[in-house]
Design an enzyme around this catalytic site. Structure first.
Site, mmCIF file in Angstrom:
data_model
loop_
_atom_site.group_PDB
_atom_site.id
_atom_site.type_symbol
_atom_site.label_atom_id
_atom_site.label_comp_id
_atom_site.label_asym_id
_atom_site.label_seq_id
_atom_site.Cartn_x
_atom_site.Cartn_y
_atom_site.Cartn_z
ATOM 1 C CB CYS A 1 30.163 -58.733 17.788
ATOM 2 S SG CYS A 1 30.316 -59.601 16.296
ATOM 3 C CG HIS B 1 26.667 -61.869 17.551
ATOM 4 N ND1 HIS B 1 27.088 -60.473 17.756
ATOM 5 C CD2 HIS B 1 26.405 -62.222 19.117
ATOM 6 C CE1 HIS B 1 26.990 -60.032 18.970
ATOM 7 N NE2 HIS B 1 26.677 -61.015 19.869
#
Length: 328
Positions: free
Chosen positions: A37, A288
């Site tokens: 990510c 994330h």
């Protein structure tokens, strides 16, 4: 202005186009190929950097590239064209993932990394690609590549001896500006701290060449030459513990950089926000990453790996941002 003029201009500045040359709907999302990510969100921010995208979409680089083997500009040209011309809702960014260890030898496929570090290495790799075959260039000429002309500026550090008032200036190129946020609740406050004079005294005194003694001095950092694209990193991770500063730091859609320049500009030096990268979680190598970008259609989208969703500016401005991207 205290800096030597370049002996060669590698890319004519007038060829840099700051406004999108093609208006289209947003491109594809990026499938997460395993803890990637950080890579996906940085690539999306770069893909929606208008002057870089315009150049890569023209395929001008690929037509003239003579580099043997790995070339980060060729990689980015292929990636950006694939993302913005794809009819699929998401693609797999193997073009970049396959050369991850060439971008930075410590990067490993499947390992989460710090998005700011990956951005830094990616931009540096593009800069190296534009300099390949030009090893004898002076520093000022190296700053005339398209990459430096998009992302690069210079800082001035001015030390003033408080005994004899002598001034000493040094200059340093930058491709982004990391800002301390420990004492700041807004981007404006963090920038004010960045240019705030610092006193050098006692053991940390200044060896003045004019009065030839250890003197008390004032040191101030300012932006000497502003960049076309301003990338700001809000330093959310403690360098020693790796712990995160999670507080809200407000940032505007439009930023006037005039007051932070070496020469106080009469005219405002206005920048417009076009991308925001966010980290969710506790440490830079965990959690994330996702981002918000302004596409060529003038609308904002949330890019979260394979997902691309329309959103409004109000949502964009209330994020706990890690990286901010502004364009002139």
């Amino acid at each position: 202005e205290g800096m030597a003029p370049p002996q060669r201009i590698l890319f004519p500045p007038e060829k840099i186009c700051m406004a999108w040359q093609q208006r289209q709907r947003p491109g594809a999302g990026l499938h997460n190929l395993g803890n990637m990510c950080f890579l996906n969100s940085v690539l999306q921010c770069l893909t929606y950097t208008p002057p870089l995208a315009n150049y890569l979409l023209s395929r001008e680089h690929g037509r003239s590239c003579r580099q043997q083997g790995f070339c980060m500009m060729c990689v980015m040209e292929a990636h950006v064209n694939k993302v913005l011309h794809s009819s699929a809702s998401a693609i797999q960014p193997w073009t970049v993932v396959n050369v991850l260890t060439r971008i930075g030898e410590h990067f490993q496929v499947g390992m989460q990394e710090d998005a700011h570090e990956f951005l830094r290495y990616t931009v540096d790799a593009m800069q190296r690609a534009r300099l390949s075959g030009s090893s004898d260039l002076d520093i000022s000429s190296q700053a005339t590549t398209i990459i430096h002309q998009i992302f690069g500026g210079s800082l001035r550090s001015r030390v003033t001896c408080l005994s004899c008032k002598a001034i000493s200036d040094t200059y340093e190129a930058f491709l982004d500006i990391p800002l301390d946020i420990k004492a700041a609740s807004s981007l404006k406050e963090a920038l004010e701290d960045f240019v705030k004079p610092e006193q050098l005294d006692g053991e940390n005194g200044y060896k003045c060449s004019k009065c030839e003694q250890l003197a008390t001095a004032s040191k101030r950092l300012t932006i000497h030459r502003s960049s076309n694209v301003l990338t700001v990193c809000l330093k959310r991770f403690d360098a020693f513990s790796g712990r995160k500063i999670s507080k809200v730091v407000q940032y505007p859609e439009y930023l006037d950089l005039g007051t932070y320049m070496s020469q106080a500009a009469g005219e405002p030096l206005l920048y417009s926000l076009y991308a925001v990268l966010v980290h969710e979680g506790y440490g830079c190598q965990r959690g994330h990453y996702y981002c918000f970008v302004k596409a060529s259609d003038g609308r904002w989208y949330k890019m979260n790996d394979a997902s691309v969703g329309l959103c409004d500016i109000k949502t964009v401005l209330c994020q706990r941002a890690y990286l901010l991207f502004y364009a002139r």
